[in-house]
Design a protein around this motif. Structure first.
Motif, PDB file in Angstrom:
ATOM      1  N   GLY A 549      30.572 -92.636  25.747  1.00 10.29           N
ATOM      2  CA  GLY A 549      29.559 -91.592  25.838  1.00 10.29           C
ATOM      3  C   GLY A 549      29.391 -91.106  27.266  1.00 10.29           C
ATOM      4  O   GLY A 549      30.278 -91.211  28.121  1.00 10.29           O
ATOM      5  N   LYS A 550      28.217 -90.571  27.545  1.00 12.07           N
ATOM      6  CA  LYS A 550      27.938 -90.035  28.865  1.00 12.07           C
ATOM      7  C   LYS A 550      27.842 -91.155  29.883  1.00 12.07           C
ATOM      8  O   LYS A 550      27.135 -92.135  29.688  1.00 12.07           O
ATOM      9  N   LYS A 551      28.559 -91.002  30.996  1.00 13.43           N
ATOM     10  CA  LYS A 551      28.610 -92.046  32.011  1.00 13.43           C
ATOM     11  C   LYS A 551      27.291 -92.103  32.787  1.00 13.43           C
ATOM     12  O   LYS A 551      26.789 -91.086  33.263  1.00 13.43           O
ATOM     13  N   GLU A 552      26.781 -93.321  32.900  1.00 11.12           N
ATOM     14  CA  GLU A 552      25.541 -93.552  33.625  1.00 11.12           C
ATOM     15  C   GLU A 552      25.651 -94.896  34.333  1.00 11.12           C
ATOM     16  O   GLU A 552      25.889 -95.926  33.700  1.00 11.12           O
ATOM     17  N   MET A 656      16.585 -81.113  37.430  1.00 14.31           N
ATOM     18  CA  MET A 656      17.968 -80.817  37.104  1.00 14.31           C
ATOM     19  C   MET A 656      18.465 -81.904  36.157  1.00 14.31           C
ATOM     20  O   MET A 656      18.257 -83.090  36.401  1.00 14.31           O
ATOM     21  N   GLN A 657      19.103 -81.481  35.085  1.00 15.92           N
ATOM     22  CA  GLN A 657      19.576 -82.405  34.056  1.00 15.92           C
ATOM     23  C   GLN A 657      18.447 -83.325  33.561  1.00 15.92           C
ATOM     24  O   GLN A 657      18.540 -84.543  33.645  1.00 15.92           O
ATOM     25  N   PRO A 658      17.374 -82.746  33.068  1.00 20.23           N
ATOM     26  CA  PRO A 658      16.275 -83.600  32.584  1.00 20.23           C
ATOM     27  C   PRO A 658      16.677 -84.400  31.354  1.00 20.23           C
ATOM     28  O   PRO A 658      17.546 -83.993  30.577  1.00 20.23           O
ATOM     29  N   GLY A 672      13.403 -91.727  20.268  1.00 21.03           N
ATOM     30  CA  GLY A 672      14.751 -91.618  20.798  1.00 21.03           C
ATOM     31  C   GLY A 672      14.760 -90.822  22.083  1.00 21.03           C
ATOM     32  O   GLY A 672      13.712 -90.460  22.641  1.00 21.03           O
ATOM     33  N   PHE A 673      15.982 -90.533  22.570  1.00 21.34           N
ATOM     34  CA  PHE A 673      16.184 -89.772  23.791  1.00 21.34           C
ATOM     35  C   PHE A 673      16.998 -88.524  23.463  1.00 21.34           C
ATOM     36  O   PHE A 673      17.789 -88.517  22.520  1.00 21.34           O
ATOM     37  N   THR A 674      16.785 -87.486  24.254  1.00 22.59           N
ATOM     38  CA  THR A 674      17.591 -86.281  24.123  1.00 22.59           C
ATOM     39  C   THR A 674      17.802 -85.699  25.505  1.00 22.59           C
ATOM     40  O   THR A 674      16.953 -85.840  26.397  1.00 22.59           O
ATOM     41  N   GLU A 675      18.951 -85.034  25.696  1.00 19.54           N
ATOM     42  CA  GLU A 675      19.277 -84.454  26.992  1.00 19.54           C
ATOM     43  C   GLU A 675      19.507 -82.953  26.922  1.00 19.54           C
ATOM     44  O   GLU A 675      19.793 -82.333  27.944  1.00 19.54           O
ATOM     45  N   ASP A 676      19.405 -82.363  25.741  1.00 19.39           N
ATOM     46  CA  ASP A 676      19.660 -80.931  25.607  1.00 19.39           C
ATOM     47  C   ASP A 676      18.421 -80.128  25.276  1.00 19.39           C
ATOM     48  O   ASP A 676      18.512 -78.933  24.978  1.00 19.39           O
ATOM     49  N   GLY A 677      17.240 -80.756  25.330  1.00 19.02           N
ATOM     50  CA  GLY A 677      16.000 -80.030  25.072  1.00 19.02           C
ATOM     51  C   GLY A 677      15.730 -79.755  23.611  1.00 19.02           C
ATOM     52  O   GLY A 677      14.789 -79.031  23.295  1.00 19.02           O
ATOM     53  N   GLN A 678      16.540 -80.321  22.716  1.00 21.63           N
ATOM     54  CA  GLN A 678      16.357 -80.106  21.281  1.00 21.63           C
ATOM     55  C   GLN A 678      15.984 -81.434  20.618  1.00 21.63           C
ATOM     56  O   GLN A 678      16.684 -82.429  20.796  1.00 21.63           O
TER      57      GLN A 678
END
Length: 916
Positions: A549-552, A656-658, A672-678
């Motif tokens: 998934g997204k690297k963190e 930036m990138q909330p 849950g979590f979301t990163e696209d505002g939806q």
């Protein structure tokens, strides 16, 4: 050939000139994202950070997650934009006015040009909007328009108007090629001592500590301090002259941004006196900067083709090799005040802020490591020692993956290579003695020591081993492989010694070696990071990165101190299974990337975390299948038929990138979590809900939540009206059932009564029938008795008569004899006997004679008498006495009767009469 050399020189200049240009990440927004035109002439933001862009197609609006385009009624290009309060003012071709946003984030436009009196536009476009005091100024190249209290005042100076700004409470005007002016009582008054500006086109002016910094189109910048004008004394000025300065923006923290037409943006730090360049070579999608805007620590750029955003004073800065010369970086080292990079193409280093290649280091570099005071390089051709610009081979064993220091030994190390293990010992003279350990021939990619004589080593594909060595580290005494159930997969195992525990990174989980049980068990301390790789660790902290998934990247002490580093370039540029973290000191660390490296400044990162609390997110819109609702509504009721799919739009334009965290409570609970505002929900049951949304910081802290209650209405069959109807129907049903049951009971009662009555009647009828049958039986018996008596009487009389006839001669008196015979004949022919018989017979067969006579009227009384006897089923012999005739006479009579009744001889006469 000359073209090739020219390209090579340009390539080398690009690499060397901006070699260590460590820059914050740049986020480019393309036309396909914001759905507008290419050119973006001006930028403005409201207090929440929502962006408004003057675009060739209209006004672009960005709420932090979503773009929308708003066109003017005449579809002209918007050249300028400024936010004042809740209004967004824009300037266009012969048009200016303001926009107001409604609860659904729609923008409505109001034109102000209708307020202009006694003035005709001269093909003007409005390039700048400036609020000053209670007035708002709109600037074209030929005029200045002042808007206040619903009125517009027009100023028509003779100069070309190229800029407006406020300085020391005064309105300063850039007069094209004629210098600077102050607007006083609707007149432009030239500033003193600015002869140097004459003939130079002013593009932008900003106030600085020394006075005013005046930017010109082709002649660089000048400083006006009130008493004179001087050329800006900075090396950057020559770059600005060469690349055509277009915009100047004063940033916070004594920084300036210079936007050019040809070479992007120069970020100048007035304190450090250094410059960073953002252009196409460093990630900017276009070199022509038309507008700039700072919001908090963000810098927005309006480009000739697209938009860009970067973060000022970002804790993570990046070096990117856009030429492809460097390749993928596998390791880094800081040695003798010089930063070295090891990549798949060789070793590079920075000197005088320029990236240089270390001659002779061609080949894949796996390891750069300071070992006992020397910088050693593990290359696919061997192991080398780096001294300055020298690249000295100290081992011919190819593929040096890494070193492990032998415990309790000061200068002895073991290296894992393509072909097994190699022992390194440093001599007093500084030379290295290298010895191959022959018993191990498999590739060893990772290794660590458990004790001074026990070494753990991993094969890239075939698992891991526990190796016991002799005291000289030349002979393998024991080699044990761990396989079977409960052990990690043998593929790509990594081994570490963490606080005297041997820890393994498997495909699915973390494991450790239990020396008491002599087996591999699950390592519970790393259980929260079962889907992460370990990049680096020291005595207190660990660096993890998620595998999928997204690297963190997570920097944590496994207790309370946890910091998540989630940056878009990291997600795009980290190399799976090859990423590495190199810690230089407590505040600086480097991360290897596929095309460069990242520098993490922990001090700046901690400062950013100590800044004011995270902003509360905006809940903008709620969308169901048929309707759109304002996110600011206190109460929202959603029809059930439209609630199968719900979508909440949230944003946090200040970040930036909330990243957002949400909790839904109600008949169903989700989080849950979301990163696209939806935030989307499917098929929620009806009822009252509450949605809480918060922004998430890099340290996983949460902002204050925005809470929005909403209700999904019950389906029509569960609505209040339906429930009332259901209650009514239930009551009506109960009453109807009660009425029905009562009627049914009454009907049943009647039926029972009728049945009882019928049964009683049937019983009475049966009794009556039985009585009648008894009476009939009695009558039959009486009739039979009467008939029998008559027959016996007649039979006796006939017998007596026959006896008299036989003894006739014995009677002396013939008269007496005849008297006896007559009396006997009278007794036989006595009608009283027949009448009694007839009465009894009619009681049993009351209409027999009537029906018989009606059908056969020719029958005589004697025929009827014979019919009666035959109906009683009497034989001929029994009938003869009754009729006082012989048996033969009865037969003759029967024959005649058959003729009268027209009965065939084949049929029984008695049966006919019995059934008649």
């Amino acid at each position: 050939m000359s073209k090739f050399l020219l390209r090579l020189i340009i390539l080398l200049i690009a690499v060397h000139s901006y070699g260590q240009n460590l820059l914050p990440p740049i986020y480019n927004y393309k036309l396909s994202e914001y759905k507008g035109a290419s050119k973006n002439w001006d930028l403005a933001a409201n207090h929440d950070g929502e962006l408004f862009v003057a675009n060739n197609k209209g006004l672009l609006y960005f709420n932090g997650e979503k773009w929308s385009l708003n066109k003017l009624p005449n579809n002209t290009i918007i050249r300028s934009v400024e936010v004042v309060g809740d209004k967004i003012f824009t300037g266009s071709y012969e048009e200016f006015g303001f926009w107001v946003k409604d609860d659904l984030d729609n923008l409505a436009y109001t034109s102000l040009t209708s307020l202009i009196k006694d003035h005709t536009f001269t093909s003007e476009e409005f390039w700048e909007i400036l609020p000053f005091g209670e007035e708002i100024y709109f600037r074209s190249f030929s005029s200045i328009y002042s808007y206040q209290n619903g009125k517009i005042k027009v100023l028509d100076p003779t100069q070309i108007i190229s800029d407006l700004l406020v300085y020391n409470g005064k309105l300063i005007v850039g007069g094209g090629t004629e210098g600077l002016f102050e607007l006083q009582e609707d007149q432009l008054q030239p500033l003193a001592h600015q002869e140097l500006l004459v003939g130079k086109t002013i593009t932008d002016v900003v106030p600085i500590e020394e006075g005013l910094l005046v930017g010109t189109k082709l002649n660089g910048c000048f400083v006006w301090n009130g008493s004179g004008l001087t050329s800006w004394n900075n090396e950057l000025n020559s770059e600005l002259k060469r690349h055509q300065l277009n915009k100047i923006l004063k940033l916070s923290d004594n920084q300036l941004a210079f936007g050019t037409i040809k070479n992007g943006v120069y970020l100048f730090d007035a304190i450090a006196k250094n410059t960073k360049l953002l252009n196409r070579e460093t990630g900017l999608q276009n070199n022509t900067v038309l507008s700039m805007l700072q919001f908090q620590n963000q810098l927005w750029l309006g480009l000739d083709n697209g938009l860009a955003r970067t973060k000022l004073n970002h804790p993570i800065t990046y070096f990117t090799d856009f030429t492809g010369t460097l390749g993928m970086v596998y390791d880094m080292a800081y040695y003798d005040d010089r930063l070295y990079l090891g990549s798949n193409t060789g070793v590079y280093y920075f000197e005088d802020n320029a990236l240089k290649f270390l001659d002779g280091s061609q080949g894949h570099v796996w390891d750069l490591e300071v070992v006992d005071g020397d910088l050693l390089c593990g290359n696919n051709t061997g192991t080398y020692r780096i001294k300055g610009s020298d690249f000295e081979k100290i081992s011919d064993v190819s593929g040096g993956y890494g070193f492990a220091k032998v415990p309790e030994q000061s200068t002895t190390y073991i290296q894992g290579t393509y072909t097994g293990l190699v022992k390194y010992s440093k001599q007093v003279n500084g030379a290295w003695t290298v010895t191959k350990i022959d018993e191990i021939v498999e590739p060893v990619k990772h290794l660590c020591f458990e004790t001074p004589n026990i070494l753990w080593a991993t094969h890239a594909y075939k698992g891991f081993y526990r190796i016991k060595m002799d005291s000289e580290y030349q002979t393998v005494l024991e080699k044990k492989e761990y396989l079977g159930e409960g052990t990690p997969s043998p593929y790509n195992i990594k081994v570490y010694n963490i606080k005297n525990q041997i820890v393994f990174r498997g495909e699915q989980a973390w494991y450790k070696y239990d020396p008491i049980l002599d087996r591999i068990v699950v390592f519970d301390d790393f259980e929260p990071y079962s889907d992460h790789e370990l990049l680096h660790f020291d005595d207190s902290h660990f660096w993890f990165v998620n595998r999928e998934g997204k690297k963190e990247i997570v920097h944590t002490d496994l207790k309370r101190d946890s910091l998540a580093i989630a940056d878009f370039p990291l997600d795009q540029r980290l190399a799976p299974d090859s990423q590495n973290v190199i810690k230089i000191n407590d505040s600086t660390s480097y991360i290897t990337l596929t095309d460069g490296f990242a520098k993490v400044d922990r001090t700046i990162m901690q400062q950013s975390l100590q800044e004011p609390h995270l902003p509360v997110p905006h809940l903008n819109l709620l969308r169901d299948e048929d309707h759109l609702y304002s996110g600011s509504s206190e109460s929202i009721e959603i029809p059930f038929k439209s609630s199968q799919s719900l979508s909440f739009e949230v944003s946090s334009p200040e970040l930036m990138q909330p990243r957002y965290h949400y909790i839904l409570t109600g008949p169903k609970t989700y989080s849950g979590f979301t990163e696209d505002g939806q935030i989307e929900f499917q098929n929620l049951p009806h009822g009252e809900y509450s949605l809480e949304v918060s922004t998430v910081g890099q340290d996983n802290s949460h902002s204050e939540s925005v809470v929005r209650p909403f209700e999904i209405a019950a389906p029509w069959f569960l609505s209040k009206g339906s429930l009332v109807l259901y209650v009514f129907l239930v009551v009506a049903t109960v009453l109807l059932i009660r009425f029905y049951n009562r009627r049914k009971l009454q009907r049943k009662q009647r039926e029972l009564e009728l049945q009882m009555k019928k049964e009683q009647e049937e019983k009475l009828a049966a009794l009556e029938k039985e009585k009648l049958a008894r009476e009939i039986k009695l009558k039959q018996n009486e009739l039979a008795s009467t008939t029998l008596n008559i027959a016996k009487k007649n039979e006796m009389i006939l017998e007596l008569k026959n006896m008299l006839v036989i003894n006739k001669d014995k009677f002396s008196n013939s008269q007496r004899y005849r008297s006896f015979i007559k009396k006997l004949n009278n007794s036989i022919q006595d009608t009283d006997d027949w009448k009694r018989f007839e009465v009894n017979f009619k009681e049993l067969h009351e209409d027999f004679f009537e029906r018989l006579l009606k059908q056969y009227p020719s029958l005589t009384p004697k025929d009827l008498k014979l019919c009666a006897y035959l109906k009683m089923n009497l034989s001929t012999k029994e009938i003869a006495p009754l009729m006082a005739i012989s048996v033969r006479g009865v037969e003759i009579h029967r024959y005649r009767l058959r003729k009268k009744l027209e009965i065939d001889s084949s049929k029984s006469l008695s049966n006919f009469l019995i059934t008649f």
